[in-house]
Design an enzyme around this catalytic site. Structure first.
Site, PDB file in Angstrom:
ATOM      1  N   SER A 245      -5.905 -52.931   3.144  1.00 19.02           N
ATOM      2  CA  SER A 245      -4.384 -53.465   3.175  1.00 19.02           C
ATOM      3  C   SER A 245      -4.370 -54.767   3.792  1.00 19.02           C
ATOM      4  O   SER A 245      -5.353 -55.389   4.156  1.00 19.02           O
ATOM      5  CB  SER A 245      -3.679 -52.353   4.176  1.00 19.02           C
ATOM      6  OG  SER A 245      -4.090 -52.752   5.474  1.00 19.02           O
ATOM      7  N   LYS A 246      -3.059 -55.436   4.014  1.00 20.44           N
ATOM      8  CA  LYS A 246      -2.746 -56.832   4.632  1.00 20.44           C
ATOM      9  C   LYS A 246      -3.473 -56.729   6.013  1.00 20.44           C
ATOM     10  O   LYS A 246      -4.003 -57.997   6.466  1.00 20.44           O
ATOM     11  CB  LYS A 246      -1.425 -57.120   4.664  1.00 20.44           C
ATOM     12  CG  LYS A 246      -0.577 -57.160   3.601  1.00 20.44           C
ATOM     13  CD  LYS A 246       0.143 -58.171   3.260  1.00 20.44           C
ATOM     14  CE  LYS A 246       0.743 -58.563   1.750  1.00 20.44           C
ATOM     15  NZ  LYS A 246       1.809 -57.494   1.696  1.00 20.44           N
ATOM     16  N   ARG A 247      -3.627 -55.816   6.742  1.00 19.45           N
ATOM     17  CA  ARG A 247      -4.184 -55.989   8.097  1.00 19.45           C
ATOM     18  C   ARG A 247      -5.779 -56.355   7.801  1.00 19.45           C
ATOM     19  O   ARG A 247      -6.252 -57.072   8.791  1.00 19.45           O
ATOM     20  CB  ARG A 247      -4.582 -54.294   8.318  1.00 19.45           C
ATOM     21  CG  ARG A 247      -3.429 -53.836   9.286  1.00 19.45           C
ATOM     22  CD  ARG A 247      -3.621 -52.421   9.926  1.00 19.45           C
ATOM     23  NE  ARG A 247      -3.996 -51.569   9.118  1.00 19.45           N
ATOM     24  CZ  ARG A 247      -5.492 -51.077   9.067  1.00 19.45           C
ATOM     25  NH1 ARG A 247      -6.200 -51.681  10.035  1.00 19.45           N
ATOM     26  NH2 ARG A 247      -5.964 -50.030   8.417  1.00 19.45           N
ATOM     27  N   HIS A 248      -6.349 -56.219   6.849  1.00 22.61           N
ATOM     28  CA  HIS A 248      -7.631 -56.755   6.611  1.00 22.61           C
ATOM     29  C   HIS A 248      -7.944 -58.045   6.181  1.00 22.61           C
ATOM     30  O   HIS A 248      -8.810 -58.610   5.907  1.00 22.61           O
ATOM     31  CB  HIS A 248      -8.451 -55.870   5.260  1.00 22.61           C
ATOM     32  CG  HIS A 248      -8.421 -54.354   6.053  1.00 22.61           C
ATOM     33  ND1 HIS A 248      -7.831 -53.409   5.497  1.00 22.61           N
ATOM     34  CD2 HIS A 248      -9.396 -53.837   6.718  1.00 22.61           C
ATOM     35  CE1 HIS A 248      -8.321 -52.107   5.790  1.00 22.61           C
ATOM     36  NE2 HIS A 248      -9.341 -52.620   6.918  1.00 22.61           N
ATOM     37  N   GLY A 249      -6.660 -58.886   5.947  1.00 19.96           N
ATOM     38  CA  GLY A 249      -6.587 -60.114   5.456  1.00 19.96           C
ATOM     39  C   GLY A 249      -6.144 -60.308   4.109  1.00 19.96           C
ATOM     40  O   GLY A 249      -5.285 -59.460   3.670  1.00 19.96           O
TER      41      GLY A 249
END
Ligand code: GLU
Length: 485
Positions: A245-249
């Site tokens: 997800s976006k949390r991973h970049g």
């Protein structure tokens, strides 16, 4: 085998995500391997969430990746009649029925089930209304959705190319909605109607759709239509094993493009997220992928997206890209960063090419050319403060750099051997290790602590530039010394 037909069916509710890109790639590879047809379909029936700009962005990302389609794009928003016709067909044959339950009634029942910790599934309130009752309610103008009548008993089974035998008791499947009361088709209806109409032979999509498949299979069977072969692709996780997800970049294809990742590297990397080529080789050309790809060899275990590996793969691609292919890409990158001078002379053009050749072996992304490699393309670069702190410590450095500039200016020929001899001779005269001068000069010429070999850099930049930059560094150093004293 009859002609294979595969489709990629993105919803334009976001940019093309790497997971979507992998789905598109696996469809494309299968189509190309078997001389089949790759179809593009935009699932834009959700007018509130779909945005035309996102469709454009998705098409651009697919084109950039080189995933060309043979048919489409078909737009679901333009095919509503087809879906309604299929819905009617199902209603006429008794496989679907109108449901008059209001959203409010359904909400209350769902919430009650939640409070009582019961799994909620539509309770069939309208399943057995008599035709007369249905007509009466319709005549009253009561809005009705259309629901699929799931068989009461039995099981729905299918063979997934990746996940193997899948079976579900029909009692676990609710009577799902096909048409909403406003006449809008649901995903299940439009996807089955389209896959039938487009004669799709293989449905290849993310494992998040696995639970939708039994419902869709029931629809094919109710329509008396042959069902396609299904292949569901494993989920993609981040390095922490959580769903990517976006949390991973960065997760969109466009973001990787902006980071200077090559489309060849990204597709190669995505191909390996769930598939191991029989050759075991990790770097594969497009042709090798097409020749070797097989849906049956896709793993059902979740795949881990490792950005480090992508960067490594990208540097491999950069290193091996023929110069004539790399040059226009670097040119575009410099252009984007305002570093491109279209009025290059022949000599400047040659220097540009030499610089790209020199930087090519260590670049990890296209951005490295315009960032760490900036000094190769402009005089407008600064000396990295960390590099200065580390390599410009000697009190006499400014004088040494000036002296080196003076000597190099009159060196002839200005070549690898000559520049090296010149620097080493000066180091010896001044009683300092050659490494000290080499490191200091590297910062002076490139602004960086890490760069290609110093004498290669010198020859590539050319005699005048080298002398000027050494002078500039000497002046900078004198100034900061006097400011500091
Ligand atoms: N539009 C769906 C999605 O973006 C794909 C549906 C399908 O492949 O069946 O997830």
């Amino acid at each position: 085998m009859s002609q294979l037909r595969l489709r990629f069916a993105p919803s334009p509710t976001g940019y093309l995500h790497v997971g979507g890109a992998r789905t598109a790639l696996y469809n494309w590879l299968t189509a190309r391997r078997h001389a089949g047809t790759f179809i593009l379909r935009i699932e834009d029936t959700d007018a509130d969430r779909s945005q035309p700009e996102l469709t454009t962005a998705i098409l651009e990302s697919l084109q950039w990746l080189g995933l060309d389609w043979d048919e489409g794009p078909y737009y679901q928003s333009q095919r509503l009649e087809l879906y309604r016709a299929r819905a009617q067909e199902l209603e006429r044959s008794g496989h679907a029925y109108p449901c008059f339950c209001s959203p409010e009634e359904l909400r209350v029942k769902r919430e009650r089930a939640e409070v009582e910790h019961r799994a909620w599934k539509y309770d069939g309130t309208c399943r057995n209304l008599s035709p007369a009752e249905q007509s009466r309610r319709r005549a009253e103008g009561r809005p009705a959705a259309l629901r699929f009548r799931v068989p009461d008993s039995g099981r729905t089974a299918f063979e997934d190319l990746v996940f193997g035998s899948i079976e579900l008791a029909n009692s676990e499947i609710e009577d799902f909605v096909l048409l909403r009361s406003d006449g809008q088709p649901t995903y299940h209806l439009s996807v089955v109607a389209d896959d039938l109409d487009l004669r799709v032979s293989h449905v290849v999509r993310g494992a998040d759709h696995l639970s939708n498949t039994p419902k869709q299979i029931l629809m094919y069977r109710a329509l008396g239509a042959p069902e396609p072969i299904f292949a569901h692709l494993p989920l993609i996780l981040g390095p922490d094993k959580q769903r990517l997800s976006k949390r991973h970049g960065a997760t969109s294809v466009g973001a990787y493009r902006e980071q200077g990742i090559l489309p060849e590297a990204l597709t190669n990397f995505l191909a390996l997220l769930g598939w191991t080529p029989p050759s075991g080789k990790e770097i594969l050309s497009r042709e090798e992928m097409v020749a070797q790809f097989d849906l049956k060899a896709v793993s059902r275990s979740n795949a881990v997206f490792d950005p480090e590996k992508l960067t490594w793969m990208n540097s491999e691609y950069l290193r091996h890209l023929p110069l004539e292919k790399l040059l226009p890409r670097v040119e575009a990158q410099l252009h984007a960063e305002g570093l491109w001078n279209p009025a290059f002379s022949q000599a400047e053009r040659e220097r540009f090419e030499d610089s790209v050749r020199l930087l090519q072996t260590r670049a990890r992304t296209l951005k490295d050319f315009s960032h760490s490699g900036r000094a190769f393309f402009t005089e407008d670069f600064s000396f990295d403060p960390e590099a200065r702190a580390k390599f410009w410590k000697e009190p006499h450095l400014a004088d040494w750099l000036s002296e080196l500039a003076r000597r190099l200016r009159s060196l002839s020929p200005f070549d690898l051997e000559g520049t090296e001899k010149c620097l080493r001779a000066l180091a010896e005269e001044k009683g300092v290790r050659a490494g000290v001068l080499i490191n200091a000069a590297r910062v002076a010429l490139t602004g960086q602590a890490v760069a290609p070999g110093l004498f290669d850099v010198m020859v590539t930049l050319g005699q005048d530039r080298v002398a000027q930059r050494l002078e500039r560094a000497a002046a900078f150093q004198r100034q900061s010394q006097s400011a500091g004293s």
